[in-house]
Each structure stands twice: as C-alpha cells, then as structure tokens.
Scaffold this motif. Sequence first.
Motif, mmCIF file in Angstrom:
data_model
loop_
_atom_site.group_PDB
_atom_site.id
_atom_site.type_symbol
_atom_site.label_atom_id
_atom_site.label_comp_id
_atom_site.label_asym_id
_atom_site.label_seq_id
_atom_site.Cartn_x
_atom_site.Cartn_y
_atom_site.Cartn_z
ATOM 1 N N UNK A 195 -0.685 -9.999 -11.836
ATOM 2 C CA UNK A 195 -0.221 -9.308 -13.048
ATOM 3 C C UNK A 195 1.308 -9.187 -13.024
ATOM 4 N N UNK A 196 1.835 -8.827 -11.858
ATOM 5 C CA UNK A 196 3.276 -8.647 -11.690
ATOM 6 C C UNK A 196 4.032 -9.952 -11.984
ATOM 7 N N UNK A 197 3.490 -11.061 -11.470
ATOM 8 C CA UNK A 197 4.120 -12.371 -11.696
ATOM 9 C C UNK A 197 4.141 -12.748 -13.172
ATOM 10 N N UNK A 198 3.066 -12.408 -13.867
ATOM 11 C CA UNK A 198 2.921 -12.847 -15.256
ATOM 12 C C UNK A 198 3.518 -11.855 -16.264
ATOM 13 N N UNK A 199 3.331 -10.558 -15.984
ATOM 14 C CA UNK A 199 3.693 -9.553 -16.986
ATOM 15 C C UNK A 199 4.801 -8.594 -16.556
ATOM 16 N N UNK A 200 5.231 -8.673 -15.297
ATOM 17 C CA UNK A 200 6.274 -7.767 -14.822
ATOM 18 C C UNK A 200 5.690 -6.561 -14.102
ATOM 19 N N UNK A 201 6.518 -5.531 -13.854
ATOM 20 C CA UNK A 201 6.054 -4.350 -13.111
ATOM 21 C C UNK A 201 4.999 -3.544 -13.870
ATOM 22 N N UNK A 202 4.130 -2.865 -13.110
ATOM 23 C CA UNK A 202 3.050 -2.116 -13.755
ATOM 24 C C UNK A 202 2.587 -0.912 -12.961
ATOM 25 N N UNK A 203 1.583 -0.248 -13.523
ATOM 26 C CA UNK A 203 1.036 0.989 -12.968
ATOM 27 C C UNK A 203 -0.456 0.825 -12.696
ATOM 28 N N UNK A 204 -0.893 1.255 -11.520
ATOM 29 C CA UNK A 204 -2.320 1.277 -11.181
ATOM 30 C C UNK A 204 -2.749 2.736 -11.058
ATOM 31 N N UNK A 205 -3.794 3.112 -11.787
ATOM 32 C CA UNK A 205 -4.330 4.472 -11.668
ATOM 33 C C UNK A 205 -5.623 4.425 -10.872
ATOM 34 N N UNK A 206 -5.600 4.986 -9.675
ATOM 35 C CA UNK A 206 -6.816 5.196 -8.881
ATOM 36 C C UNK A 206 -7.309 6.601 -9.224
ATOM 37 N N UNK A 207 -8.307 6.676 -10.093
ATOM 38 C CA UNK A 207 -8.738 7.974 -10.636
ATOM 39 C C UNK A 207 -9.294 8.905 -9.559
ATOM 40 N N UNK A 208 -9.814 8.342 -8.468
ATOM 41 C CA UNK A 208 -10.383 9.186 -7.404
ATOM 42 C C UNK A 208 -9.446 9.301 -6.200
ATOM 43 N N UNK A 209 -8.170 8.980 -6.425
ATOM 44 C CA UNK A 209 -7.173 9.168 -5.387
ATOM 45 C C UNK A 209 -6.883 7.905 -4.588
ATOM 46 N N UNK A 210 -5.932 8.023 -3.663
ATOM 47 C CA UNK A 210 -5.572 6.893 -2.809
ATOM 48 C C UNK A 210 -4.822 7.408 -1.591
ATOM 49 N N UNK A 211 -4.688 6.547 -0.587
ATOM 50 C CA UNK A 211 -3.902 6.891 0.605
ATOM 51 C C UNK A 211 -2.428 6.811 0.213
ATOM 52 N N UNK A 212 -1.719 7.931 0.337
ATOM 53 C CA UNK A 212 -0.362 7.997 -0.233
ATOM 54 C C UNK A 212 0.598 6.984 0.372
ATOM 55 N N UNK A 213 0.376 6.596 1.630
ATOM 56 C CA UNK A 213 1.264 5.603 2.250
ATOM 57 C C UNK A 213 1.166 4.230 1.588
#
Length: 283
Positions: free
Chosen positions: A236-254
């Motif tokens: 996605x980054x290669x084709x459309x540029x920078x973006x946002x991913x929403x992990x609705x149930x959280x993620x490892x902050x690192x």
Amino acid sequence: MKLSKAQYDEIAQFLGHVQPTRQSLRKLKEKFPSQSQSTLLSIFSQEYQKQIKRTHAKHHTAEAAETYYQRYLNGVMKNAAAPVLLELANEVDFAPSLMARIVLERFLQEREQAIPSKTLINSMLRDPSQIPDGVLANQVYQCTVNDCCYGPLVDCIKHAIGHEHEVLLREMLLEKNLSFIAEDQLRAKGYDKTPDFILEVPVAVEGHIIHWIESKASFGDESSHQAYLQDQFWSYWNRFGPGLVIYWYGFIEELDCHRERGILLKDCFPTDIVTLRHSMAQR
C-alpha cells in the motif's frame, strides 16, 4: 489497547500452559482483569493458532489420520452419544474442527474409495447434516460448536466482526466529512492489493500525512504484524504513500516503529485529524 512487549509476553506465557477452552478464557480474564476482554480474546485466538501451526504436520501424517479414525470408530462403538472426537482432539492438543476434518476425510475416502474434494469436505463441515452418517454428523457438529478458534462457525464470526469494523470506520470517515474511495471501488478499477479506504484528500494524524486507512479487527502481535507489513502494508505504501493501520483490539506498542517511514499504528479512530481545509483556514 496498547500493550508493552513485556505485558504481551506475560499473557502469551500464561496461555502456553492452558488448554484452548472457554474455561481457559475465563481464567485468562481473571488473571489479567485490567485488560479488555476483546483484546484478551484476540490474543487467545492468535496464540492458539500459532500452537496449532507448529504441530499441524504431525497430526496430518497417514499414520496419525488412521490412528484417529480407528480411535473414533472404537469410541462410537462403545458409546455413540459420547463426544468422542471432541475428547480425542483435546487429548492430543489439536483443534476440534481440524480433528473433525481429518476423520471426515478418512471416512469419505473409505466410503467412496477415492480422495474427497476439499469443496465437499468444507460443505459438510459447514452443514454436518450433509454427512451420510448420523453419528459422525453429530460428532462433527460437536467439534464445530466447541471450537473457540477454528472451523466454519469461527470463520463466519471473524468475517462478521471484520465487516462490522469496516462499516464502523466508514461511518467515522463520513462523520468527519472525509472523502474516500472504498476497497470494493478500487477492486472494480482493477487494483489487486488495496487498503480498506483511500482518502481522496490526505490528512495529518499526530503530525504524519495519511493517504489510506486499513482496519484490522484483531490484536497486532509481532508475527501477524510482520506478515501484514510484508503482504499488505508496504505494498500500500509503495502504491499510495503513507497510511494508517487501526488495530481495533490493540497492538504491541513497540511495533509502532515505522511512523517516519510512513506507516502509523493506532488502536482507535484518531481524534486529532487535521484536514487540508482546516490547516488552510488557520493561515
């Protein structure tokens, strides 16, 4: 909900010592009361799937399949009403739905004298009433409804939850008056790998420009996130540029370490969106 790597490891270590049952899920909630139930459920499911993948091969040898089938036949001969397949799956630490698949495939092979198609097996697992043996149909049904992490019932629930969060994200974008192109529209134009939403006018989130948003109704752990980066996010980054991913149930902050390169992680819809219109009005 964001977790540190240490917090996540503590939960994963606990799950490594319990059976993948609803009772274990209750124990998990009692052990980590400060964590959200949806986050714990997502981690529970992902850790179990990792365990199954590690041991998958040994359960699918011809010898193992024959052993399970003979044990099933002996078990139902003694008591056809007992949950023979479910108990066998729990005994050997294997997913009940996958055990049902192995035994069903072996049963059909013996009955038809040919290897059954995946389409047929999948259809019978979704609807056990199609299985031409009432006892086996009941056994398969018991496995399906008692499997927390695998099988057609779980697949259906996961698909519904994923769709629900995409609809939720769409509503939030509309509420903020943000113009977007949805995944189905992009696919109709011939794109293969596409994020859920591409913003027609980029926005800024926490000082980072965002061109697209991807919704993930799961917890972002290290293995799943690395797989998504490789298979989806960098494309996605290669084709459309920078973006946002929403992990609705959280993620490892690192894991939120690619912001400067153009992939931002959040566990909810951002509240501090700056639009081009808004920034121009401030000048």
